[in-house]
Write a protein that holds these residues in place. Structure first.
Motif, PDB file in Angstrom:
ATOM      1  N   VAL A  22       0.842  -1.198   0.000  1.00 63.43           N
ATOM      2  CA  VAL A  22       0.000   0.000   0.000  1.00 63.43           C
ATOM      3  C   VAL A  22       0.877   1.247   0.000  1.00 63.43           C
ATOM      4  N   GLY A  23       0.449   2.243  -0.777  1.00 65.47           N
ATOM      5  CA  GLY A  23       1.019   3.583  -0.733  1.00 65.47           C
ATOM      6  C   GLY A  23      -0.093   4.536  -0.340  1.00 65.47           C
ATOM      7  N   SER A  24       0.240   5.596   0.395  1.00 65.49           N
ATOM      8  CA  SER A  24      -0.795   6.479   0.919  1.00 65.49           C
ATOM      9  C   SER A  24      -0.459   7.941   0.649  1.00 65.49           C
ATOM     10  N   LEU A  25      -1.343   8.611  -0.103  1.00 68.82           N
ATOM     11  CA  LEU A  25      -1.223  10.041  -0.339  1.00 68.82           C
ATOM     12  C   LEU A  25      -2.146  10.760   0.629  1.00 68.82           C
ATOM     13  N   PHE A  26      -1.775  11.978   1.024  1.00 69.44           N
ATOM     14  CA  PHE A  26      -2.551  12.739   2.008  1.00 69.44           C
ATOM     15  C   PHE A  26      -2.747  11.862   3.255  1.00 69.44           C
ATOM     16  N   ALA A  27      -1.672  11.273   3.719  1.00 66.61           N
ATOM     17  CA  ALA A  27      -1.728  10.233   4.752  1.00 66.61           C
ATOM     18  C   ALA A  27      -2.116  10.738   6.133  1.00 66.61           C
ATOM     19  N   ALA A  40       4.329   6.631   2.317  1.00 71.04           N
ATOM     20  CA  ALA A  40       3.224   7.561   2.533  1.00 71.04           C
ATOM     21  C   ALA A  40       3.725   8.972   2.264  1.00 71.04           C
ATOM     22  N   ASN A  41       2.791   9.849   1.983  1.00 70.65           N
ATOM     23  CA  ASN A  41       3.114  11.253   1.752  1.00 70.65           C
ATOM     24  C   ASN A  41       2.164  12.113   2.567  1.00 70.65           C
ATOM     25  N   GLU A  42       2.741  13.087   3.267  1.00 70.34           N
ATOM     26  CA  GLU A  42       1.948  14.065   4.028  1.00 70.34           C
ATOM     27  C   GLU A  42       2.728  15.371   4.061  1.00 70.34           C
ATOM     28  N   LYS A  43       2.083  16.468   3.658  1.00 71.12           N
ATOM     29  CA  LYS A  43       2.810  17.744   3.609  1.00 71.12           C
ATOM     30  C   LYS A  43       2.881  18.443   4.958  1.00 71.12           C
ATOM     31  N   ASP A  44       1.897  18.232   5.829  1.00 72.17           N
ATOM     32  CA  ASP A  44       1.888  18.893   7.130  1.00 72.17           C
ATOM     33  C   ASP A  44       2.972  18.294   8.024  1.00 72.17           C
ATOM     34  N   LYS A  45       3.862  19.145   8.498  1.00 69.89           N
ATOM     35  CA  LYS A  45       5.024  18.684   9.266  1.00 69.89           C
ATOM     36  C   LYS A  45       4.622  17.920  10.534  1.00 69.89           C
ATOM     37  N   LEU A  46       3.679  18.462  11.303  1.00 70.88           N
ATOM     38  CA  LEU A  46       3.287  17.804  12.554  1.00 70.88           C
ATOM     39  C   LEU A  46       2.582  16.475  12.307  1.00 70.88           C
ATOM     40  N   GLN A  47       1.742  16.435  11.286  1.00 68.43           N
ATOM     41  CA  GLN A  47       1.079  15.166  10.964  1.00 68.43           C
ATOM     42  C   GLN A  47       2.096  14.136  10.477  1.00 68.43           C
ATOM     43  N   ALA A  48       3.075  14.580   9.681  1.00 70.33           N
ATOM     44  CA  ALA A  48       4.112  13.659   9.210  1.00 70.33           C
ATOM     45  C   ALA A  48       4.943  13.129  10.378  1.00 70.33           C
ATOM     46  N   GLU A  49       5.249  13.987  11.349  1.00 73.41           N
ATOM     47  CA  GLU A  49       5.993  13.534  12.537  1.00 73.41           C
ATOM     48  C   GLU A  49       5.192  12.496  13.311  1.00 73.41           C
ATOM     49  N   PRO A  81       4.803  18.671  -0.154  1.00 73.54           N
ATOM     50  CA  PRO A  81       3.545  18.852  -0.873  1.00 73.54           C
ATOM     51  C   PRO A  81       3.423  17.830  -2.008  1.00 73.54           C
ATOM     52  N   ILE A  82       2.226  17.362  -2.249  1.00 73.76           N
ATOM     53  CA  ILE A  82       2.011  16.371  -3.300  1.00 73.76           C
ATOM     54  C   ILE A  82       2.425  16.912  -4.660  1.00 73.76           C
ATOM     55  N   GLU A  83       2.341  18.221  -4.837  1.00 73.92           N
ATOM     56  CA  GLU A  83       2.731  18.820  -6.116  1.00 73.92           C
ATOM     57  C   GLU A  83       4.219  18.619  -6.399  1.00 73.92           C
ATOM     58  N   GLU A  84       5.015  18.372  -5.365  1.00 74.92           N
ATOM     59  CA  GLU A  84       6.456  18.159  -5.512  1.00 74.92           C
ATOM     60  C   GLU A  84       6.837  16.684  -5.511  1.00 74.92           C
ATOM     61  N   LEU A  85       5.894  15.819  -5.232  1.00 73.42           N
ATOM     62  CA  LEU A  85       6.138  14.382  -5.172  1.00 73.42           C
ATOM     63  C   LEU A  85       6.157  13.808  -6.586  1.00 73.42           C
ATOM     64  N   THR A  86       7.158  12.972  -6.884  1.00 78.30           N
ATOM     65  CA  THR A  86       7.188  12.290  -8.177  1.00 78.30           C
ATOM     66  C   THR A  86       7.593  10.835  -7.970  1.00 78.30           C
ATOM     67  N   VAL A  87       7.077   9.991  -8.822  1.00 78.95           N
ATOM     68  CA  VAL A  87       7.372   8.562  -8.721  1.00 78.95           C
ATOM     69  C   VAL A  87       8.865   8.320  -8.921  1.00 78.95           C
ATOM     70  N   ASP A 143       0.198  -2.164  -4.689  1.00 84.06           N
ATOM     71  CA  ASP A 143      -1.034  -2.784  -5.162  1.00 84.06           C
ATOM     72  C   ASP A 143      -2.230  -1.869  -4.954  1.00 84.06           C
ATOM     73  N   VAL A 144      -2.196  -1.119  -3.844  1.00 82.40           N
ATOM     74  CA  VAL A 144      -3.303  -0.238  -3.469  1.00 82.40           C
ATOM     75  C   VAL A 144      -2.755   1.162  -3.210  1.00 82.40           C
ATOM     76  N   LEU A 145      -3.445   2.156  -3.741  1.00 89.19           N
ATOM     77  CA  LEU A 145      -3.106   3.550  -3.459  1.00 89.19           C
ATOM     78  C   LEU A 145      -4.291   4.176  -2.732  1.00 89.19           C
ATOM     79  N   THR A 146      -4.030   4.710  -1.541  1.00 89.60           N
ATOM     80  CA  THR A 146      -5.079   5.390  -0.787  1.00 89.60           C
ATOM     81  C   THR A 146      -4.833   6.889  -0.834  1.00 89.60           C
ATOM     82  N   ALA A 147      -5.911   7.657  -0.727  1.00 91.36           N
ATOM     83  CA  ALA A 147      -5.775   9.115  -0.713  1.00 91.36           C
ATOM     84  C   ALA A 147      -7.019   9.728  -0.081  1.00 91.36           C
ATOM     85  N   GLY A 148      -6.806  10.442   1.007  1.00 90.27           N
ATOM     86  CA  GLY A 148      -7.880  11.202   1.643  1.00 90.27           C
ATOM     87  C   GLY A 148      -7.669  12.664   1.293  1.00 90.27           C
TER      88      GLY A 148
END
Length: 159
Positions: A12-17, A36-45, A60-66, A75-80
């Motif tokens: 699993v990979g998770s965007l806006f985790a 996983a990817n999360e732009k908010d520093k405190l949430q990422a910590e 930020p997801i705009e800066e994320l690249t495969v 197999d699964v990509l989640t995104a909230g």
């Protein structure tokens, strides 16, 4: 959840985790969250404290690249993705709100995976997402997901 077809756990990979709610559910079901990817520093910590064995990219997801971020195939990509533009509690600007446009970053990431794209998408938003802008927003999202190569009918969206 070791049904990846080869006896290995589903990856699993998770965007806006955020702090990892989706990740917890998948881990408890036997899957392996690989990044996983999360732009908010405190949430990422907090995410890192909750899941020390998961690679968490704090940007930020705009800066994320495969390719640039060496995102492993999943197999699964989640995104909230952000719900404020679609919520009845907000201004309901939808895709006219820059946060609403972040949905298209999910599509961009999927396309960057190319033939290695995730088999399954699990997207989460708010209760009134399907009816936002008289259903046009939902229809646009559905069309974009279908254009990215996924089967997605109305029965796939659940409240």
């Amino acid at each position: 959840m070791n049904s990846a077809g080869n006896g290995t756990p589903v990856k699993v990979g998770s965007l806006f985790a955020a702090i990892g709610g989706f990740c917890r559910a998948f881990i408890e079901a036997g899957a392996t969250v690989v990044w996983a990817n999360e732009k908010d520093k405190l949430q990422a910590e907090t995410f890192r404290l909750n899941y020390p064995n998961v690679r968490c990219l704090n940007k930020p997801i705009e800066e994320l690249t495969v390719l640039g971020d060496c995102l492993e195939e999943v197999d699964v990509l989640t995104a909230g993705f952000p719900c404020q533009p679609f919520s009845i509690a907000g201004e309901r600007r939808g895709l006219k709100d820059e946060r609403g446009l972040l949905f298209f970053q999910i599509i961009r990431i999927i396309k960057e995976f190319g033939r290695r794209k995730p088999k399954v998408l699990l997207l989460e938003n708010v209760k009134h997402f399907k009816s936002h802008d008289q259903g046009r927003t939902y229809k646009r999202v559905q069309t974009e997901i279908q254009k990215a190569g996924y089967w997605f009918g109305d029965s796939n969206a659940k409240l």
